[in-house]
Enzyme design. Structure first.
Site, PDB file in Angstrom:
ATOM      1  N   GLU A   1       0.799  -1.239   0.000  1.00  0.00           N
ATOM      2  CA  GLU A   1       0.000   0.000   0.000  1.00  0.00           C
ATOM      3  C   GLU A   1       0.829   1.285   0.000  1.00  0.00           C
ATOM      4  O   GLU A   1       0.606   2.171   0.814  1.00  0.00           O
ATOM      5  CB  GLU A   1      -0.961  -0.015   1.195  1.00  0.00           C
ATOM      6  CG  GLU A   1      -1.881  -1.218   1.156  1.00  0.00           C
ATOM      7  CD  GLU A   1      -2.789  -1.343   2.372  1.00  0.00           C
ATOM      8  OE1 GLU A   1      -2.776  -0.457   3.235  1.00  0.00           O
ATOM      9  OE2 GLU A   1      -3.517  -2.351   2.458  1.00  0.00           O
TER      10      GLU A   1
ATOM     11  N   ASN B   1       1.953  -5.212  -3.146  1.00  0.00           N
ATOM     12  CA  ASN B   1       0.543  -5.494  -2.865  1.00  0.00           C
ATOM     13  C   ASN B   1      -0.217  -4.199  -2.565  1.00  0.00           C
ATOM     14  O   ASN B   1       0.273  -3.352  -1.818  1.00  0.00           O
ATOM     15  CB  ASN B   1       0.492  -6.413  -1.619  1.00  0.00           C
ATOM     16  CG  ASN B   1      -0.879  -6.984  -1.340  1.00  0.00           C
ATOM     17  OD1 ASN B   1      -1.516  -7.540  -2.226  1.00  0.00           O
ATOM     18  ND2 ASN B   1      -1.333  -6.862  -0.094  1.00  0.00           N
TER      19      ASN B   1
ATOM     20  N   HIS C   1     -10.598  -5.726  -2.273  1.00  0.00           N
ATOM     21  CA  HIS C   1     -11.662  -5.504  -1.277  1.00  0.00           C
ATOM     22  C   HIS C   1     -12.789  -4.802  -2.031  1.00  0.00           C
ATOM     23  O   HIS C   1     -12.712  -3.603  -2.310  1.00  0.00           O
ATOM     24  CB  HIS C   1     -11.144  -4.637  -0.125  1.00  0.00           C
ATOM     25  CG  HIS C   1     -10.098  -5.328   0.692  1.00  0.00           C
ATOM     26  ND1 HIS C   1     -10.395  -6.448   1.447  1.00  0.00           N
ATOM     27  CD2 HIS C   1      -8.785  -5.084   0.875  1.00  0.00           C
ATOM     28  CE1 HIS C   1      -9.289  -6.856   2.074  1.00  0.00           C
ATOM     29  NE2 HIS C   1      -8.301  -6.054   1.740  1.00  0.00           N
TER      30      HIS C   1
ATOM     31  N   GLU D   1      -6.481 -10.424  -1.245  1.00  0.00           N
ATOM     32  CA  GLU D   1      -7.287 -10.172  -0.035  1.00  0.00           C
ATOM     33  C   GLU D   1      -8.767 -10.079  -0.393  1.00  0.00           C
ATOM     34  O   GLU D   1      -9.505  -9.245   0.155  1.00  0.00           O
ATOM     35  CB  GLU D   1      -6.837  -8.883   0.673  1.00  0.00           C
ATOM     36  CG  GLU D   1      -5.361  -8.878   1.032  1.00  0.00           C
ATOM     37  CD  GLU D   1      -4.917  -7.626   1.783  1.00  0.00           C
ATOM     38  OE1 GLU D   1      -5.777  -6.853   2.264  1.00  0.00           O
ATOM     39  OE2 GLU D   1      -3.701  -7.420   1.896  1.00  0.00           O
TER      40      GLU D   1
ATOM     41  N   ASP E   1     -12.523  -9.906  -0.771  1.00  0.00           N
ATOM     42  CA  ASP E   1     -13.802  -9.987  -0.071  1.00  0.00           C
ATOM     43  C   ASP E   1     -14.760  -9.028  -0.776  1.00  0.00           C
ATOM     44  O   ASP E   1     -14.332  -8.071  -1.421  1.00  0.00           O
ATOM     45  CB  ASP E   1     -13.708  -9.757   1.440  1.00  0.00           C
ATOM     46  CG  ASP E   1     -13.002  -8.470   1.857  1.00  0.00           C
ATOM     47  OD1 ASP E   1     -12.816  -7.579   1.009  1.00  0.00           O
ATOM     48  OD2 ASP E   1     -12.660  -8.360   3.049  1.00  0.00           O
TER      49      ASP E   1
HETATM   50  O1  9MR Z   1      -7.784  -7.754   8.489  1.00  0.00           O
HETATM   51  C1  9MR Z   1      -6.782  -7.029   9.160  1.00  0.00           C
HETATM   52  C2  9MR Z   1      -7.324  -6.514  10.490  1.00  0.00           C
HETATM   53  O2  9MR Z   1      -7.548  -7.607  11.364  1.00  0.00           O
HETATM   54  C3  9MR Z   1      -6.351  -5.530  11.107  1.00  0.00           C
HETATM   55  O3  9MR Z   1      -6.932  -4.954  12.264  1.00  0.00           O
HETATM   56  C4  9MR Z   1      -6.000  -4.467  10.094  1.00  0.00           C
HETATM   57  C5  9MR Z   1      -5.015  -3.500  10.682  1.00  0.00           C
HETATM   58  O4  9MR Z   1      -4.685  -2.492   9.838  1.00  0.00           O
HETATM   59  O5  9MR Z   1      -5.447  -5.056   8.941  1.00  0.00           O
HETATM   60  C6  9MR Z   1      -6.368  -5.857   8.282  1.00  0.00           C
HETATM   61  O6  9MR Z   1      -5.804  -6.373   7.101  1.00  0.00           O
HETATM   62  C7  9MR Z   1      -5.444  -5.421   6.106  1.00  0.00           C
HETATM   63  C8  9MR Z   1      -4.255  -5.959   5.366  1.00  0.00           C
HETATM   64  O7  9MR Z   1      -3.232  -6.268   6.268  1.00  0.00           O
HETATM   65  C9  9MR Z   1      -3.771  -5.000   4.317  1.00  0.00           C
HETATM   66  N1  9MR Z   1      -4.836  -4.610   3.410  1.00  0.00           N
HETATM   67  C10 9MR Z   1      -6.067  -4.166   4.048  1.00  0.00           C
HETATM   68  C11 9MR Z   1      -6.546  -5.190   5.072  1.00  0.00           C
HETATM   69  C12 9MR Z   1      -7.874  -4.747   5.684  1.00  0.00           C
HETATM   70  O8  9MR Z   1      -7.727  -3.585   6.412  1.00  0.00           O
END
Ligand code: 9MR
Length: 356
Positions: free
Chosen positions: A179, A220, A256, A284, A286
């Site tokens: 990101e 990513n 997402h 990722e 969803d």
């Molecule tokens: O799903 C993850 C969540 O449990 C955490 O609290 C969060 C913290 O920033 O990160 C989420 O996963 C993220 C991923 O690592 C990177 N892309 C976005 C995802 C959703 O926020």
């Protein structure tokens, strides 16, 4: 697809010839070291009259040499969670356990407990393993956030070296940088960007390459699910890296999404990156929504990956709606009671039809 996917282990795969027992047996072989990290074993060709559609996501994806994975959180103790995880998915990624705040809470003091647990779990069952994420502006431990200049550079390099080094040889694909771009295609103005300048991303990839030469190294991001300003910016970076020999092997598209998503350029976008010589992965996935509309978006994403030869796998961001970061949007393939949703059927059918 018949070669070098989903991992670095070349295999040829017959169409629709796998049974659940074949897949289970391959897990045993993998645990014995015979098929390291290969989610499935090559199956013997069979006459088309005996062909059966695969009954799980992992087995269905394996028919075209791909993996189908999920993010895993710490719910192994729940029988339905672990049962669904083990049965359906041929790949895993830690939802949080391998991030910087989890693995290096204090400078140069590492905690690999959560990541090790997942890696052991996956190895014992012959599952593909994604690593997520070595460097990210979010979920940095507090001690990183105030670092400046060369101090931050050394901290980043040490983190990558120690974490990728710890797991060297065990991770199939690493999200090295996560990101790092804005919507307009420019670099995100993170502490890394501000302190280290444009060179920090290639620095991270070169450091990861030294630490784990065999892993596929990925960039990513989210919001890159169409041909748009953001994906254009990332495309330019990947093209430049490939031209200059910066070690990048794959690009992850988080995906997402929502059920109203316009996916008209989704496949073309994957294809243009693949044409740079990198693998592309849905990392990722969803989809907020329900019913047929949600299922339709899932189907289109699966079909797009299947249409791109270098798209070697799909990962959904969780097993069940119950534990999703977007739980209120019910975005996953299994509901809170681990029942298969309409979207599950759509994905399974897409994977099976591509194979047959
Ligand atoms: O799903 C993850 C969540 O449990 C955490 O609290 C969060 C913290 O920033 O990160 C989420 O996963 C993220 C991923 O690592 C990177 N892309 C976005 C995802 C959703 O926020």
């Amino acid at each position: 697809m018949t070669s070098s996917s989903p991992g670095r282990h070349t295999r040829t795969t017959s169409r629709r010839t796998r049974s659940a027992s074949t897949v289970a047996a391959s897990g045993v072989l993998a645990a014995a070291g015979v098929l390291a990290f290969s989610p499935t074993a090559p199956a013997a060709p069979s006459a088309s009259s005996t062909v059966q559609a695969a009954g799980t996501l992992g087995a269905a994806a394996a028919q075209s040499g791909r993996y189908f994975g999920t993010a895993v959180a710490e719910h192994y103790g729940e029988a339905d969670y672990e049962g669904t995880l083990n049965r359906e998915f041929s790949s895993v990624v830690a939802e949080n356990a391998m991030k910087w705040d989890a693995t290096e809470p204090n400078r140069n003091q590492f905690n690999f407990s959560g990541g090790d647990r997942l890696v052991n779990y996956a190895q014992q069952r012959g599952k593909y393993i994604r690593g997520h994420a070595l460097v990210w502006h979010a979920q940095q431990p507090g001690w990183v956030q105030g670092l400046t200049g060369d101090n931050l550079r050394q901290a980043m390099r040490n983190h990558i070296s120690k974490v990728a080094g710890h797991y060297a040889g065990k991770i199939d694909s690493w999200d090295v940088v996560n990101e790092a771009f804005e919507w307009d295609g420019s670099r995100r103005q993170s502490n890394l960007q501000k302190q280290l300048g444009d060179g920090w991303i290639e620095d991270a990839f070169r450091t990861a390459k030294t630490a784990d030469p065999k892993a596929k190294l990925c960039y990513n991001d989210y919001g890159t699910d169409a041909i748009n300003a953001k994906s254009d910016g990332i495309y330019r970076m990947v093209k430049d890296f490939r031209a200059r020999g910066v070690p990048i092997d794959c690009v992850g598209f988080q995906s997402h999404l929502s059920q109203n998503e316009n996916l008209s350029t989704y496949r073309q976008n994957l294809q243009r990156f693949a044409d740079l010589g990198v693998h592309v992965q849905i990392t990722e996935l969803d989809v907020g929504g329900s019913g047929a509309a949600q299922a339709n978006v899932y189907r289109q994403v699966a079909q797009a990956c299947l249409a791109v030869a270098r798209c070697n796998g799909i990962t959904v961001w969780g097993v069940t709606d119950k534990y999703s970061w977007r739980a209120r949007e019910t975005p996953l393939l299994f509901n809170g009671n681990y029942q298969k949703k309409e979207a599950y059927g759509a994905v399974l059918a897409a994977l099976n039809s591509a194979a047959g």
